[in-house]
Design an enzyme around this catalytic site. Structure first.
Site, PDB file in Angstrom:
ATOM      1  N   THR A  87      88.427  55.014  82.259  1.00 26.78           N
ATOM      2  CA  THR A  87      89.658  54.377  81.761  1.00 26.78           C
ATOM      3  C   THR A  87      89.688  52.927  82.264  1.00 26.78           C
ATOM      4  O   THR A  87      90.516  52.577  83.099  1.00 26.78           O
ATOM      5  CB  THR A  87      90.910  55.132  82.264  1.00 26.78           C
ATOM      6  OG1 THR A  87      90.780  55.338  83.693  1.00 26.78           O
ATOM      7  CG2 THR A  87      91.082  56.476  81.601  1.00 26.78           C
ATOM      8  N   CYS A 272      88.204  51.342  90.981  1.00 29.19           N
ATOM      9  CA  CYS A 272      89.569  51.819  90.725  1.00 29.19           C
ATOM     10  C   CYS A 272      90.718  51.027  91.329  1.00 29.19           C
ATOM     11  O   CYS A 272      91.751  50.876  90.680  1.00 29.19           O
ATOM     12  CB  CYS A 272      89.680  53.272  91.136  1.00 29.19           C
ATOM     13  SG  CYS A 272      88.672  54.304  90.066  1.00 29.19           S
ATOM     14  N   LYS A 275      91.703  48.058  89.124  1.00 28.01           N
ATOM     15  CA  LYS A 275      92.048  48.573  87.780  1.00 28.01           C
ATOM     16  C   LYS A 275      93.391  49.317  87.798  1.00 28.01           C
ATOM     17  O   LYS A 275      94.243  49.097  86.938  1.00 28.01           O
ATOM     18  CB  LYS A 275      90.925  49.508  87.323  1.00 28.01           C
ATOM     19  CG  LYS A 275      91.309  50.515  86.262  1.00 28.01           C
ATOM     20  CD  LYS A 275      90.117  51.347  85.837  1.00 28.01           C
ATOM     21  CE  LYS A 275      89.878  52.597  86.658  1.00 28.01           C
ATOM     22  NZ  LYS A 275      90.860  53.669  86.453  1.00 28.01           N
TER      23      LYS A 275
HETATM   24  P1  NAD Z   1      82.224  56.927  84.862  1.00 28.52           P
HETATM   25  O1  NAD Z   1      82.144  55.713  84.020  1.00 28.52           O
HETATM   26  O2  NAD Z   1      81.272  57.108  85.995  1.00 28.52           O
HETATM   27  O3  NAD Z   1      82.052  58.231  83.924  1.00 28.52           O
HETATM   28  C1  NAD Z   1      82.723  58.413  82.728  1.00 28.52           C
HETATM   29  C2  NAD Z   1      81.789  59.126  81.754  1.00 28.52           C
HETATM   30  O4  NAD Z   1      82.526  59.494  80.594  1.00 28.52           O
HETATM   31  C3  NAD Z   1      80.617  58.266  81.262  1.00 28.52           C
HETATM   32  O5  NAD Z   1      79.395  58.900  81.578  1.00 28.52           O
HETATM   33  C4  NAD Z   1      80.835  58.175  79.741  1.00 28.52           C
HETATM   34  O6  NAD Z   1      79.621  58.170  79.009  1.00 28.52           O
HETATM   35  C5  NAD Z   1      81.643  59.425  79.467  1.00 28.52           C
HETATM   36  N1  NAD Z   1      82.433  59.368  78.241  1.00 28.52           N
HETATM   37  C6  NAD Z   1      83.321  58.436  77.831  1.00 28.52           C
HETATM   38  N2  NAD Z   1      83.881  58.783  76.659  1.00 28.52           N
HETATM   39  C7  NAD Z   1      83.334  59.981  76.304  1.00 28.52           C
HETATM   40  C8  NAD Z   1      83.520  60.866  75.213  1.00 28.52           C
HETATM   41  N3  NAD Z   1      84.401  60.595  74.250  1.00 28.52           N
HETATM   42  N4  NAD Z   1      82.772  61.987  75.187  1.00 28.52           N
HETATM   43  C9  NAD Z   1      81.880  62.284  76.147  1.00 28.52           C
HETATM   44  N5  NAD Z   1      81.691  61.500  77.226  1.00 28.52           N
HETATM   45  C10 NAD Z   1      82.409  60.358  77.308  1.00 28.52           C
HETATM   46  O7  NAD Z   1      83.726  57.023  85.373  1.00 28.52           O
HETATM   47  P2  NAD Z   1      84.241  57.694  86.738  1.00 28.52           P
HETATM   48  O8  NAD Z   1      84.034  56.747  87.869  1.00 28.52           O
HETATM   49  O9  NAD Z   1      83.734  59.083  86.811  1.00 28.52           O
HETATM   50  O10 NAD Z   1      85.810  57.705  86.462  1.00 28.52           O
HETATM   51  C11 NAD Z   1      86.385  58.602  85.524  1.00 28.52           C
HETATM   52  C12 NAD Z   1      87.889  58.581  85.689  1.00 28.52           C
HETATM   53  O11 NAD Z   1      88.226  59.071  86.999  1.00 28.52           O
HETATM   54  C13 NAD Z   1      88.529  57.188  85.604  1.00 28.52           C
HETATM   55  O12 NAD Z   1      89.775  57.311  84.984  1.00 28.52           O
HETATM   56  C14 NAD Z   1      88.706  56.787  87.060  1.00 28.52           C
HETATM   57  O13 NAD Z   1      89.801  55.897  87.236  1.00 28.52           O
HETATM   58  C15 NAD Z   1      89.025  58.108  87.716  1.00 28.52           C
HETATM   59  N6  NAD Z   1      88.643  58.207  89.144  1.00 28.52           N
HETATM   60  C16 NAD Z   1      87.469  57.688  89.590  1.00 28.52           C
HETATM   61  C17 NAD Z   1      87.107  57.837  90.930  1.00 28.52           C
HETATM   62  C18 NAD Z   1      85.815  57.294  91.463  1.00 28.52           C
HETATM   63  O14 NAD Z   1      85.609  57.358  92.678  1.00 28.52           O
HETATM   64  N7  NAD Z   1      84.926  56.745  90.656  1.00 28.52           N
HETATM   65  C19 NAD Z   1      87.947  58.560  91.791  1.00 28.52           C
HETATM   66  C20 NAD Z   1      89.138  59.082  91.297  1.00 28.52           C
HETATM   67  C21 NAD Z   1      89.482  58.902  89.967  1.00 28.52           C
HETATM   68  C1  UGA Z   2      89.403  55.017  96.341  1.00 31.99           C
HETATM   69  C2  UGA Z   2      90.375  55.962  97.052  1.00 31.99           C
HETATM   70  O1  UGA Z   2      90.081  55.977  98.446  1.00 31.99           O
HETATM   71  C3  UGA Z   2      90.271  57.373  96.488  1.00 31.99           C
HETATM   72  O2  UGA Z   2      91.251  58.206  97.086  1.00 31.99           O
HETATM   73  C4  UGA Z   2      90.494  57.329  94.982  1.00 31.99           C
HETATM   74  O3  UGA Z   2      90.344  58.602  94.414  1.00 31.99           O
HETATM   75  C5  UGA Z   2      89.492  56.384  94.359  1.00 31.99           C
HETATM   76  O4  UGA Z   2      89.640  55.061  94.959  1.00 31.99           O
HETATM   77  C6  UGA Z   2      89.677  56.199  92.892  1.00 31.99           C
HETATM   78  O5  UGA Z   2      90.738  56.436  92.361  1.00 31.99           O
HETATM   79  O6  UGA Z   2      88.679  55.744  92.315  1.00 31.99           O
HETATM   80  P1  UGA Z   2      86.808  54.490  96.536  1.00 31.99           P
HETATM   81  O7  UGA Z   2      87.159  53.260  95.766  1.00 31.99           O
HETATM   82  O8  UGA Z   2      85.681  55.314  96.064  1.00 31.99           O
HETATM   83  O9  UGA Z   2      88.087  55.454  96.628  1.00 31.99           O
HETATM   84  O10 UGA Z   2      86.472  54.092  98.055  1.00 31.99           O
HETATM   85  P2  UGA Z   2      87.396  53.628  99.304  1.00 31.99           P
HETATM   86  O11 UGA Z   2      86.881  54.278 100.502  1.00 31.99           O
HETATM   87  O12 UGA Z   2      88.832  53.769  99.014  1.00 31.99           O
HETATM   88  O13 UGA Z   2      87.034  52.073  99.417  1.00 31.99           O
HETATM   89  C7  UGA Z   2      87.469  51.130  98.455  1.00 31.99           C
HETATM   90  C8  UGA Z   2      87.156  49.724  98.940  1.00 31.99           C
HETATM   91  O14 UGA Z   2      87.988  49.368 100.041  1.00 31.99           O
HETATM   92  C9  UGA Z   2      85.720  49.559  99.446  1.00 31.99           C
HETATM   93  O15 UGA Z   2      85.221  48.314  99.042  1.00 31.99           O
HETATM   94  C10 UGA Z   2      85.875  49.626 100.953  1.00 31.99           C
HETATM   95  O16 UGA Z   2      84.847  48.968 101.629  1.00 31.99           O
HETATM   96  C11 UGA Z   2      87.209  48.913 101.125  1.00 31.99           C
HETATM   97  N1  UGA Z   2      87.908  49.256 102.380  1.00 31.99           N
HETATM   98  C12 UGA Z   2      88.300  50.533 102.627  1.00 31.99           C
HETATM   99  C13 UGA Z   2      88.197  48.248 103.299  1.00 31.99           C
HETATM  100  O17 UGA Z   2      87.859  47.071 103.081  1.00 31.99           O
HETATM  101  N2  UGA Z   2      88.870  48.567 104.453  1.00 31.99           N
HETATM  102  C14 UGA Z   2      89.277  49.842 104.722  1.00 31.99           C
HETATM  103  O18 UGA Z   2      89.895  50.052 105.784  1.00 31.99           O
HETATM  104  C15 UGA Z   2      88.982  50.843 103.784  1.00 31.99           C
END
Ligand code: NAD
Ligand code: UGA
Length: 461
Positions: A87, A272, A275
């Site tokens: 997203t 994230c 975003k």
């Molecule tokens: P990502 O880009 O790694 O993976 C998303 C996948 O979805 C891609 O492989 C893409 O090809 C696939 N995709 C998209 N549209 C599709 C469709 N219509 N059919 C089939 N496949 C499709 O993304 P991500 O990092 O896994 O994040 C996914 C969601 O989870 C986001 O909304 C993000 O904000 C949320 N999120 C991410 C994290 C994280 O640590 N990355 C943590 C918590 C929440």
């Molecule tokens: C973060 C959240 O921690 C997760 O709970 C959430 O699910 C996720 O975003 C998401 O929605 O994608 P992530 O981005 O994977 O997870 O990693 P973090 O450990 O949160 O670190 C994020 C950034 O902050 C990194 O660049 C890290 O180095 C930095 N950071 C973290 C700092 O600079 N200082 C800190 O004390 C902690």
């Protein structure tokens, strides 16, 4: 029960792997439109690096965990479908640069509506704006075939990259939002039953759908806010002689505040935080809450300031010019224990140094060289990709990266950097030799003794 997850990325992959490990009685099929990604999930080299993930996947793959591009069959057979697609922030049109782009969520919902031949529980796992479930519901119910019933749940994911497996196994909480109806409660109970295989029931929190969606944005905003708060104070420390690590410790010992997420740094990155806060800001603007929007905007502005400030410090320390100087960048991922570079602060640092004419020698233990080049030649980073390619060299070993450089910059807190032989590094570098520790991981006293000039975040030297 049969589960399908649409989107085999950083969330879908580890989440389904842990679910399969803990629920041998459930068959899980993870689907993606990317043929390459699915092939990687089915190979020995998984598409993402995440400690512990390989072992879990190896145990469950082709037992009760399947990776497939056959989205149609997986949807048809599933009782419960997670939508775990990306997203990203919109890059054009209404809300450009702020709003979340829900086109992938929408296309997943449309696929479900088209393919489903039986009742489905559809679970929004992607991070979405508040009331996004309403749009999904709208699409599904507008295309409903007779006799088919849909329930929509919100079940945001809180894992962090680099610790995803542990976060999933020992989640602080699992959040499930659903409709306040009998069917809604039944759907919540079914999803809860899956998590109850390994999460204590008191850690499974149920709310209404909108609270669940907003809580996810709120949690990320709070976490990022703590980093921006401590980073703002790091600038005060550098100007006054206070030490930000000491301040963070003193403040964090207050049990009301807590010690986590107070590590001052070159700035937060990752796909994230920025975003999701932009998404929150956009929602507030649309709700005519400009003061709330401005409040959260500051978290991002402070992060941009921190990244800029650190990059400028490097240039100023090197006699205000880095033109044709070689600078080693150690670490390119947005944090340790991941190969992910999305929004990494290293991009801003490299971009600034390249614009000033520096030559960069980059080393990261887990980021693929092509990824670094892709990031640094992206149109949002440079207008002259060819010049960037000439100025950047990627190394597979830190000692080769630092050889004959004027300065060494730590952008990611990889553990292996702490144990480097800095005496050897000092000997191989140009003099005076500078270290800019953007993560505060090195022993600065010792580096001084060796002969380095050291600069870091939140401490005056
Ligand atoms: P990502 O880009 O790694 O993976 C998303 C996948 O979805 C891609 O492989 C893409 O090809 C696939 N995709 C998209 N549209 C599709 C469709 N219509 N059919 C089939 N496949 C499709 O993304 P991500 O990092 O896994 O994040 C996914 C969601 O989870 C986001 O909304 C993000 O904000 C949320 N999120 C991410 C994290 C994280 O640590 N990355 C943590 C918590 C929440
Ligand atoms: C973060 C959240 O921690 C997760 O709970 C959430 O699910 C996720 O975003 C998401 O929605 O994608 P992530 O981005 O994977 O997870 O990693 P973090 O450990 O949160 O670190 C994020 C950034 O902050 C990194 O660049 C890290 O180095 C930095 N950071 C973290 C700092 O600079 N200082 C800190 O004390 C902690």
């Amino acid at each position: 029960m049969k589960v399908c997850c649409i989107g085999a990325g950083y969330v879908g992959g580890p989440t389904c792997a842990v679910m399969a490990l803990k629920c041998p009685d459930i068959v899980i099929t993870l689907v993606d439109k990317s043929v390459e990604r699915i092939a990687q999930w089915n190979s020995d080299k998984l598409p993402i690096y995440e400690p512990g993930l390989d072992e879990v996947v190896k145990k469950c793959r082709n037992v009760n965990l399947f990776f497939s591009t056959d989205i149609e069959t997986a949807i048809k057979e599933a009782d419960l479908i997670f939508i775990s697609v990306n997203t990203p922030t919109k890059v054009s049109g209404n809300g450009k640069g702020r709003a979340a782009d829900l086109k992938y969520v929408e296309s997943a919902a449309r696929m479900i509506a088209e393919i489903a031949q039986s009742n489905k529980i559809v679970v929004e796992k992607s991070t979405v704006p508040v009331r996004a479930a309403e749009s999904i519901m709208h699409i599904l119910r507008a295309n409903q075939k007779p006799g088919i019933h849909y329930d929509i749940l919100s079940n945001p994911e809180f894992l962090a990259e680099g610790t995803a497996i542990n976060d999933l196994l020992n989640a602080d909480r699992v959040l499930i939002g659903g409709e306040e109806t009998t069917e809604g409660h039944e759907a919540v109970a079914k999803l809860s039953w899956i998590y109850e295989h390994w999460i204590p029931k008191q850690h499974i929190l149920t709310t209404n759908t909108w609270s669940s969606e907003l809580s996810k944005l709120a949690a990320n905003a709070f976490l990022a806010q703590r980093i921006s708060s401590i980073n703002s104070l790091s600038a005060v420390c550098e100007a006054t002689g206070a030490d930000v690590s000491e301040v963070a410790r003193a403040v964090g010992l207050d049990s009301r505040i807590g010690s986590k997420f107070l590590q001052a740094s070159v700035g937060f990155g990752g796909s994230c935080f920025q975003k999701d806060i932009l998404n929150l800001i956009y929602i507030c603007e649309n709700l005519n809450l400009p003061e709330v929007a401005t409040y959260w905007q500051q978290v991002i502005d402070m992060n941009d300031y921190q990244k800029r400030r650190f990059s400028q410090k490097i240039i100023e320390s090197l006699f205000n010019t880095v033109s044709d100087k070689r600078i080693a960048i150690l670490g390119f991922a947005f944090k340790k224990n991941t190969g992910d570079t999305r929004e990494t602060a290293a991009i801003t640092v490299c971009q600034t140094l390249l614009e000033e004419g520096a030559k960069l020698d980059i080393y990261d233990p887990k980021v693929e060289p092509e990824q670094i080049i892709d990031d640094l030649t992206h149109p949002s980073v440079t207008e002259s990709p060819e010049n960037v390619k000439k100025a950047v060299q990627i190394h597979s070993d830190p000692y080769s990266a630092v050889r004959a450089t004027h300065a060494l910059v730590i952008c990611t807190e990889w553990d292996e950097f702490v144990d480097l032989d800095f005496q050897r590094i000092y000997q191989s570098m140009m003099k005076p030799a500078y270290i800019f520790d953007g993560r505060k991981i090195l022993d600065h006293e010792r580096l001084h003794q060796i002969g380095f000039h050291v600069q870091t975040i939140g401490k005056k030297y």
